[in-house]
Write a protein that holds these residues in place. Structure first.
Motif, short mmCIF file in Angstrom:
data_model
loop_
_atom_site.label_atom_id
_atom_site.label_comp_id
_atom_site.label_asym_id
_atom_site.label_seq_id
_atom_site.Cartn_x
_atom_site.Cartn_y
_atom_site.Cartn_z
N GLY A 269 -30.39 -29.11 -30.00
CA GLY A 269 -29.85 -28.04 -30.83
C GLY A 269 -28.78 -28.51 -31.78
N ARG A 270 -28.64 -29.81 -31.99
CA ARG A 270 -27.65 -30.37 -32.91
C ARG A 270 -28.36 -30.94 -34.13
N GLN B 167 -34.31 -31.09 -31.88
CA GLN B 167 -34.89 -29.89 -31.25
C GLN B 167 -34.46 -29.79 -29.78
#
Length: 319
Positions: free
Chosen positions: A122-123, A119
């Protein structure tokens, strides 16, 4: 062509990841291992930069990120089990998605930590659960799904993979690093059982020593007696002297022997991940919960019909 880094380049399973990166048309740009016996790189990615110091590996990754078209897209992790969490988190924080060998992490709590890092960055993290790609297992899953929903199967899972004395001198024989036999060689089988037979309802340990473990699992659609071993003496007489590994699922008395068909499963796993069909953190949760329970369990007396036949001599002390 996407850019990959590999952590754990000197390990046993690393060549399968190198081959998968190459055979999916991508480039291994960067590799790390504390051991410098990585001549295998010449067969797959002779141009790859290699570092034995993790700090230097990270710095090169950051340098690549400043060069047009050179930033890492993926980090593949096949380091010793106890380092997976740290290496996965590092890969995510380098701005890459991560592909990791089993076991992903040892506990559900560390799985939750990785959810948070996903989170934050973003990966995404993907787990190599190669038995979900095996043709025999996929056919079995279809067979189970097509049967009446109230049917329950009686299953014996047997996995014997003979290992020499070296095993106990390596990190794999150190429970602080491998998290024990059931985790190290059993986690992807427990995942496969969940994949085929549904939700896990109960976990019991019947026997455990440095060479083998046995117990009973109850899934939504199956009652499973399981036996895992690294002792060649446990191989069935029919295969002793001919092969060192034996994998079999016996379903209602019908054996499904699936020792073959493993050669390209890592490459197939990579293809699925790169196509957006990989197995993420939540897909691994059930098998991680199972091995966590087993790691902290004390052996219990097996109820009638729940003891795996190969475990019986050890439980009774006849071996």
């Amino acid at each position: 062509m996407q850019q990959f880094a590999l952590i754990g380049a000197a390990g046993y399973v690393a060549p399968r990841h190198m081959r998968a990166i190459r055979d999916t048309g991508n480039q291994l740009a960067l590799a790390h291992d504390v051991n410098d016996s990585v001549g295998i790189l010449d067969s797959f990615a002779p141009q790859a930069a290699f570092f034995t110091d993790f700090e230097c590996f990270q710095e090169r990754a950051r340098q690549l990120a400043r060069q047009p078209g050179q930033a890492l897209d993926w980090v593949s992790v096949c380091s010793p089990n106890h380092l997976h969490h740290a290496h996965i988190a590092a890969g995510l924080r380098l701005g890459a998605n991560v592909i990791c060998e089993k076991p992903l992490v040892p506990t559900p709590g560390l799985l939750d930590e990785l959810v948070r890092v996903e989170q934050e960055t973003g990966r995404r993290v993907f787990n190599i659960l190669q038995l979900r790609q095996h043709a025999a297992i996929l056919a079995l899953r279809q067979q189970i799904a097509a049967a009446p929903q109230d049917r329950r199967w009686e299953v014996d899972l047997s996995y014997i993979t003979a290992r020499g004395a070296w095993y106990h001198q390596s990190w794999k024989g150190d429970a602080r690093k491998s998290f024990g036999l059931a985790t190290n060689i059993g986690v992807h089988f427990f995942d496969m059982l969940h994949f085929v037979f549904g939700a896990l309802h109960s976990v019991h340990l019947h026997y455990s020593d440095a060479q083998r473990a046995a117990g009973f699992l109850e899934y939504e659609r199956a009652r499973v007696r399981w036996f895992l071993s690294i002792d060649a003496r446990d191989l069935p007489p029919a295969v002793q002297g001919r092969q060192s590994t034996y994998r079999c699922i016996d379903i209602d008395g019908q054996p499904l022997e699936f020792s073959e068909g493993f050669a390209d499963l890592h490459t197939e796993s990579y293809r699925a991940i790169l196509a957006g069909q990989g197995w993420g953190l939540e897909d691994a949760r059930t098998c991680i919960e199972a091995v966590t329970t087993l790691r902290h369990a004390s052996p219990v007396r097996a109820q009638a019909g729940e003891l795996h036949p190969l475990a019986a001599p050890w439980v009774s002390g006849r071996r």
